[in-house]
Write a protein that holds these residues in place. Structure first.
Motif, PDB file in Angstrom:
ATOM      1  N   MET A   1       1.403  -3.931  -4.534  1.00 31.90           N
ATOM      2  CA  MET A   1       2.115  -5.199  -4.408  1.00 31.90           C
ATOM      3  C   MET A   1       1.128  -6.352  -4.610  1.00 31.90           C
ATOM      4  O   MET A   1      -0.019  -6.266  -4.198  1.00 31.90           O
ATOM      5  CB  MET A   1       2.751  -5.335  -3.022  1.00 31.90           C
ATOM      6  CG  MET A   1       4.005  -4.510  -2.818  1.00 31.90           C
ATOM      7  SD  MET A   1       4.941  -4.980  -1.341  1.00 31.90           S
ATOM      8  CE  MET A   1       3.995  -4.155  -0.083  1.00 31.90           C
ATOM      9  N   ASN A   2       1.648  -7.433  -5.160  1.00 34.82           N
ATOM     10  CA  ASN A   2       0.812  -8.619  -5.296  1.00 34.82           C
ATOM     11  C   ASN A   2       0.970  -9.507  -4.049  1.00 34.82           C
ATOM     12  O   ASN A   2       1.764  -9.196  -3.153  1.00 34.82           O
ATOM     13  CB  ASN A   2       1.143  -9.369  -6.586  1.00 34.82           C
ATOM     14  CG  ASN A   2       2.555  -9.923  -6.624  1.00 34.82           C
ATOM     15  OD1 ASN A   2       3.146 -10.276  -5.598  1.00 34.82           O
ATOM     16  ND2 ASN A   2       3.123 -10.012  -7.819  1.00 34.82           N
ATOM     17  N   GLN A   5       4.569 -10.674  -3.219  1.00 41.38           N
ATOM     18  CA  GLN A   5       5.411  -9.587  -2.706  1.00 41.38           C
ATOM     19  C   GLN A   5       5.037  -9.234  -1.268  1.00 41.38           C
ATOM     20  O   GLN A   5       5.917  -9.007  -0.426  1.00 41.38           O
ATOM     21  CB  GLN A   5       5.273  -8.353  -3.603  1.00 41.38           C
ATOM     22  CG  GLN A   5       5.872  -8.533  -4.982  1.00 41.38           C
ATOM     23  CD  GLN A   5       5.444  -7.443  -5.947  1.00 41.38           C
ATOM     24  OE1 GLN A   5       4.303  -6.983  -5.923  1.00 41.38           O
ATOM     25  NE2 GLN A   5       6.370  -7.032  -6.799  1.00 41.38           N
ATOM     26  N   ILE A   6       3.751  -9.193  -0.983  1.00 42.09           N
ATOM     27  CA  ILE A   6       3.294  -8.907   0.378  1.00 42.09           C
ATOM     28  C   ILE A   6       3.752 -10.009   1.325  1.00 42.09           C
ATOM     29  O   ILE A   6       4.244  -9.739   2.428  1.00 42.09           O
ATOM     30  CB  ILE A   6       1.767  -8.728   0.415  1.00 42.09           C
ATOM     31  CG1 ILE A   6       1.396  -7.414  -0.293  1.00 42.09           C
ATOM     32  CG2 ILE A   6       1.229  -8.761   1.839  1.00 42.09           C
ATOM     33  CD1 ILE A   6      -0.079  -7.240  -0.545  1.00 42.09           C
ATOM     34  N   ARG A   9       7.476  -9.677   1.984  1.00 39.24           N
ATOM     35  CA  ARG A   9       7.754  -8.509   2.836  1.00 39.24           C
ATOM     36  C   ARG A   9       7.346  -8.795   4.273  1.00 39.24           C
ATOM     37  O   ARG A   9       8.066  -8.440   5.215  1.00 39.24           O
ATOM     38  CB  ARG A   9       7.022  -7.271   2.292  1.00 39.24           C
ATOM     39  CG  ARG A   9       7.288  -6.018   3.068  1.00 39.24           C
ATOM     40  CD  ARG A   9       8.715  -5.547   2.914  1.00 39.24           C
ATOM     41  NE  ARG A   9       8.919  -4.294   3.630  1.00 39.24           N
ATOM     42  CZ  ARG A   9      10.051  -3.956   4.205  1.00 39.24           C
ATOM     43  NH1 ARG A   9      11.125  -4.715   4.115  1.00 39.24           N
ATOM     44  NH2 ARG A   9      10.149  -2.811   4.842  1.00 39.24           N
ATOM     45  N   GLU A  25       2.756  -0.945   6.856  1.00 36.14           N
ATOM     46  CA  GLU A  25       3.027  -1.081   5.425  1.00 36.14           C
ATOM     47  C   GLU A  25       2.046  -1.973   4.682  1.00 36.14           C
ATOM     48  O   GLU A  25       1.760  -1.725   3.511  1.00 36.14           O
ATOM     49  CB  GLU A  25       4.423  -1.686   5.208  1.00 36.14           C
ATOM     50  CG  GLU A  25       5.562  -0.750   5.426  1.00 36.14           C
ATOM     51  CD  GLU A  25       6.896  -1.402   5.059  1.00 36.14           C
ATOM     52  OE1 GLU A  25       6.944  -2.323   4.201  1.00 36.14           O
ATOM     53  OE2 GLU A  25       7.912  -0.994   5.656  1.00 36.14           O
ATOM     54  N   LEU A  26       1.559  -3.022   5.339  1.00 34.84           N
ATOM     55  CA  LEU A  26       0.916  -4.097   4.597  1.00 34.84           C
ATOM     56  C   LEU A  26      -0.559  -4.320   4.887  1.00 34.84           C
ATOM     57  O   LEU A  26      -1.231  -5.016   4.124  1.00 34.84           O
ATOM     58  CB  LEU A  26       1.669  -5.417   4.859  1.00 34.84           C
ATOM     59  CG  LEU A  26       3.164  -5.397   4.543  1.00 34.84           C
ATOM     60  CD1 LEU A  26       3.818  -6.684   5.004  1.00 34.84           C
ATOM     61  CD2 LEU A  26       3.392  -5.158   3.062  1.00 34.84           C
ATOM     62  N   GLY A 111      -4.182  -5.318  -2.684  1.00 39.17           N
ATOM     63  CA  GLY A 111      -2.811  -4.988  -2.318  1.00 39.17           C
ATOM     64  C   GLY A 111      -2.539  -4.809  -0.839  1.00 39.17           C
ATOM     65  O   GLY A 111      -1.465  -4.328  -0.466  1.00 39.17           O
ATOM     66  N   ARG A 112      -3.460  -5.228   0.020  1.00 36.02           N
ATOM     67  CA  ARG A 112      -3.273  -5.111   1.475  1.00 36.02           C
ATOM     68  C   ARG A 112      -3.783  -6.383   2.153  1.00 36.02           C
ATOM     69  O   ARG A 112      -4.719  -7.029   1.678  1.00 36.02           O
ATOM     70  CB  ARG A 112      -4.072  -3.927   2.036  1.00 36.02           C
ATOM     71  CG  ARG A 112      -3.786  -2.578   1.398  1.00 36.02           C
ATOM     72  CD  ARG A 112      -2.425  -2.069   1.678  1.00 36.02           C
ATOM     73  NE  ARG A 112      -2.456  -1.117   2.777  1.00 36.02           N
ATOM     74  CZ  ARG A 112      -1.387  -0.530   3.260  1.00 36.02           C
ATOM     75  NH1 ARG A 112      -0.213  -0.780   2.766  1.00 36.02           N
ATOM     76  NH2 ARG A 112      -1.468   0.310   4.239  1.00 36.02           N
TER      77      ARG A 112
END
Length: 123
Positions: A1-2, A5-6, A9, A25-26, A111-112
């Motif tokens: 995810m970019n 998106q993160i 979310r 998730e993140l 991505g995190r």
């Protein structure tokens, strides 16, 4: 995810009160969580590592008697950074009912979320 998106979310999960799911998730395993300087003794301070962040979240929930309302803004995004405002009307077991408002800043790497920092008035 970019980053966008993160950010979206995270906002969705926070609005649903699913903070643990957001961490799972993140967040990166080595993420850091930074609180303001000058917190009173016994306050939940800055920690490093996903396990410590999860534990801090659990401790906050244990200290919370009731959440009357919570609002999370849409994210403001710049490169690998984003921020949201969060306002909670809560009753804390030790302090009673209060409104807490803060600016929450996040950094995304590979991505995190690898950093969260909270800005609010202490005292």
């Amino acid at each position: 995810m970019n980053t966008e998106q993160i950010a979206q979310r995270l906002v969705t999960l926070c609005r649903e009160g699913k903070f643990e799911q957001a961490h799972d998730e993140l967040y990166a395993d080595n993420a850091v969580s930074i609180e303001p300087d000058g917190l009173p003794p016994g306050a939940l301070g800055s920690v490093q590592g996903l396990a410590a962040i999860r534990d801090k979240g659990r401790q906050f929930q244990e200290r919370t008697e009731a959440v009357h309302s919570m609002a999370v803004s849409e994210p403001l995004i710049s490169g690998n950074w984003f921020c949201v405002t969060m306002t909670m009307d809560i009753t804390m077991k030790q302090y009673g009912r209060m409104t807490m408002g803060e600016i929450c800043v996040y950094h995304v790497h590979e991505g995190r979320i690898d950093r969260e920092q909270f800005f609010y008035d202490v005292g």
